[in-house]
Each structure stands twice: as structure tokens, then as C-alpha cells.
Scaffold this active site. Sequence first.
Site, mmCIF file in Angstrom:
data_model
loop_
_atom_site.group_PDB
_atom_site.id
_atom_site.type_symbol
_atom_site.label_atom_id
_atom_site.label_comp_id
_atom_site.label_asym_id
_atom_site.label_seq_id
_atom_site.Cartn_x
_atom_site.Cartn_y
_atom_site.Cartn_z
ATOM 1 N N GLY A 1 7.558 0.202 -8.218
ATOM 2 C CA GLY A 1 7.596 -0.820 -9.251
ATOM 3 C C GLY A 1 6.878 -2.113 -8.912
ATOM 4 N N ASN B 1 2.268 1.785 -3.291
ATOM 5 C CA ASN B 1 1.094 2.646 -3.367
ATOM 6 C C ASN B 1 0.191 2.189 -4.508
ATOM 7 O OD1 ASN B 1 -0.816 4.674 -3.499
ATOM 8 N ND2 ASN B 1 0.611 6.336 -3.273
ATOM 9 N N SER B 2 0.643 2.410 -5.749
ATOM 10 C CA SER B 2 -0.222 2.112 -6.905
ATOM 11 C C SER B 2 -0.773 0.693 -6.936
ATOM 12 C CB SER B 2 0.542 2.387 -8.205
ATOM 13 O OG SER B 2 0.952 3.717 -8.235
ATOM 14 N N LYS C 1 11.066 11.379 2.782
ATOM 15 C CA LYS C 1 11.446 10.551 1.634
ATOM 16 C C LYS C 1 11.916 11.477 0.533
ATOM 17 C CE LYS C 1 9.369 7.908 -2.150
ATOM 18 N NZ LYS C 1 8.248 7.044 -2.586
#
Lengths: 269, 292
Positions: free
Chosen positions: A191, A212-213, A103
Amino acid sequence: MMMNDQDSLVIAGVKLQSRMLLGTGRFPSPHVLQQALTASGAEVVTFAVRRVNLEEVEDDSVLQHLSGRHYTFLPNTSGANNAEEAVRIAKLARAAGLGSWIKVEISANARTLLPDPIETLRATEQLVKEGFDVLPYTSDDPILCKRLEEAGAVAVMPGGSPIGSGLGIMNPYNLGLIIEEANVPIIVDAGIGSAADAAQAMELGASAVLLNSPVAKAKDPVAMALAMKLAIEAGRLSYLAGRIPKKRYASASSAPEDSLFASPAKGAL
Amino acid sequence: MADSTSKKLDFQLYVITGTNYHPGRSMIDVIEQALIGGADIVQLRDKTASKQDIRENAHKLRQLTRRYGVPLIINDHIDIALEAEADGVHLGQDDLSLAEARRLLGPDRIIGISTHSIEQGLAAQAGGADYIGVGPVYPTGTKPGRAAVTTSYVQEAAEQIRIPFVAIGGITLGNVDTVIAAGASRVCAVSEIVGADDPAAVCRAFKARLHAAAPQRSEVQADDFAGTGVIVNGVAQRTTARTVWELICQHRLEDRRVVVELDGEIVVREEWSCTPIHEGAAVELVHFVGGG
């Protein structure tokens, strides 16, 4: 029903049943990470390349928590400021023997972490030449995404909004254009804030979502991993099922004729 | 251009090629073993081979010594030294004059001179030699017929010579302590090293003797024992590791999935044990951490 085994996603020859790619950062503990991974059903996991902390005896590497399961590994080039640094990180990652996916992530601004479009394109070109399977994280610009595809990216990953912001998909119009034009999978990366955002991305026609977050930092990461999985499946199914066109005014669900209170037809008079 | 290490000359163990001492083994393999063992300067000397063979060997040795970051000196042949980008030449008393050699080689390359008396040593020093050979200390097969100068010249050199001098000639692990006691801090051996079954082990033994003697001499040299100055993950440190594998083991990373980059080039795991750590090496040890 259209959602079936044939609806798998293929990236660089790898057939995936899950359309969720899950990052491994910022989880409260390795145990939570493992549970969340299981709940998510994700088959592709991302991680970062960093210097070994030589002061620390404990092994803080993420891979030890992923052993015993079959994943496709997608290391990122975070920390790179330009194409050269990204290529260097990519080579280090590949030398670990975990495959050739990479990535590309080149952030140009510390506050927004928005990707540097020019360096991202350069890195993609170089890494394709070096034989990598390149998945660039990029801004949601339709022309840039096309250029990345032409450069040989196996999938293109526009952001919905800045990394970790949870702002969701700020420009669904652009994202829709990108998806319409694409000949490679489009993965919405960055996002996403909630399950609704993930479903929206899929309804717009995205091939997959990378998160992820929103999972790692949720109050209950394991439950959120499952919510995301269901949302992505729901969004995909909704996209395939074909939504109705939007209209300005109502359109009744039942035909108005023969309503009990309808005015009698003229002919009855 | 010669390597930038050219004029530093901080060597202790000088090895010279001698193919007749290791029939059946390649010169490059034997010298590489010596380098692994800690030889820190190499001279290509071959009085019998054709010039073409010497030229080819010079190029091979240049590649090898570059990998290990040690200077390469060519015996006699200034043209080959220049062509192969060697760090310098070594000349005997009967070879080209020092002044002429300096004119041909320029100011940056090393010139070493064999000397057999304190008069010759002082003359070479005055003439601009970068180092001198002092010997043969003992009778030697590589210089048959030449009378040994004994350790008395070593003692004189230690007292009067201000440029680096290297004791040479018949030096073995059996007599090196005597040579060191006479004042030598640099020694050269040929047959003892290249004729050994395990040149690396012999070199390590030589280095240990030289190290053991050195602390009494100066603080600067004492600092050398602490090992090689390297930069690991951006932090300067000294390490006794000679190879990447030893460095990995010192940090207890041998069982972890770590990727090694040495001076910007990835070193694959299979090559860790045969990749030397040189002075000033920049090492990156990386692994994978959580990320999105």
C-alpha cells in the site's frame, strides 16, 4: 544521536542494517532492478514461486539477477488461495535451498487482493510447525496480528492499504495499536505509495517497510529506491527522537517576554 | 487394495525375480535396475525360500513397484498376494484351479496362468485368466527338464489367444527377434535380465526390440513409442524421459535453479536421476520470478 549501529533490526536471528525489504516484481528491466536494489540498500528481497515457462527458452528467473550479492531471501506464497496451497508453495521455495524464510500471502479477493485472515493464520501455524521462519502478510487488525505472533510468526506484516494501490496507510490508529502490542517486529507491507508513506509507517514505530510497486513503477525506480531508503531512515530516526505532542493551538518557538513590542510590565508604571 | 493399474495389462517386458542369478546383489536393487530399464511388470517367484522370506520380499517389491507404477504379481501364494496388496498372482498348471483362485482373489486382481500348449492356453482364456504365459519357448535353466514349446506355440497363440500372452522361457537378446517375429508382443526374461551386469541396459535393449517390431501391429501401440504420457506444469505431453533428470534435461533446465514436484511430492535434485517418470505423472517445474 540515537541512530547508530545498535539500532539494527533482528528477524529470526538475522541482523539487518536496512529497514527496507524490497520486492523484485514489475521492474522495467533486470538492469533497473539491480540499480534500484543497490540504491535501496535493502538486505531482504522478496520474490514469487511460479511454473517455469516451458515454451520460453530464455531464463526469466529473477535469481540470476541477484547473484554475487548477499541477500536474505523472502519468497512469497502469492497465488495460493488457502493454507494448503501456501504450505505447498513454501515447501517448493525451501527446496530451492535459499533458506527457510517465507512470506505467507493468501489473497481472498481478486479485486482487492486483501489477505484471507483465517487461511493466513492456519498457514502460519502449519509452517511454523514445519520449521519455517514465517512472515505473514496480513490485514491491519490488531487482534489478528497478535494471533499471528502467538502462532510463532517471526515478524508480522500488516498492509497499509491494498497491494499496489499506493493509497498509503489507511488506518494509522490500528497500525499504532498493532505496534504497541507487538513483541515481534511489525513490518508494514503493501500500500505504500510514496516516500511520505514510508516515513509515516516508520514514525508510527514500524520496524521496517516492505515495498515493491512504488519503486518498480515509479518514473525513475532507482531514484525512488533512494528516496524510500532516506524516508525510512528519516522516519525511523524521527520515531526514535520522539515527536512532540500534537496541540490544538500554537505554541511559539521563542518565549514572548522581552519582545520589542510587548506591553510594558505593570511594575514599570 | 491392489493398484488401479491392475487390469490394464499394457505391459511389454515382464521380469521375474531369480536371486540365484545374482549372488551378492540384493533382489530389490536388481529389480529396480530392471524397472529403470523399462520392465513394466514384475513377478516375485521363489520356489526355495521360506514363506516368511517370500512375504518380506513381497512387501519390499510392492513398495518398489508402486514407486515405478508397475504391477506386481506373486507366484503361487495367493495369501501373500492379498496381504502385500499385490496386483495379482501367477499360477502353474499344477497349482490351484483358476476358479478357486478367482474366488479367493476377487474380480479385480490379475490372474496369470502358465500354459505349454494351445489347448491349455485356450482353456485358461475360457476360464477367465487375465493373461497367459506361453512357453518355455526355449529350453531354460529356470524350468529344467521341461520340453521347449518352440515358437510354433507362440505362433498359435498369436492367432488364437485374445487375452494378453507373454512368451517366456530361455528368451535372450539373441533370440528375441525370432520370438517377436513369431507373433509375440510381450516377452518375459529371467536370467538374461536379472543375471546381467547391467539389468537396466538389457531391459532397454529388449524394449527397443519390442518397440521396433510394434509399429506394424497397431496404431495404439505405435503411440506408446512416443513415450510416457505425463502432465508437466499442467500441460499434457508425451516424453521419452525415464527419470526426472532426463525430463529436466529435455527441457534444458539442468543448469537452472528449478524445483521439481512429482505427484505433489518434492523431488530433491540429488534424487532426480533415480526418480522414474511413470505414466500419468503430474510434474511441476517451478522457479522464482519477480514479486513483492
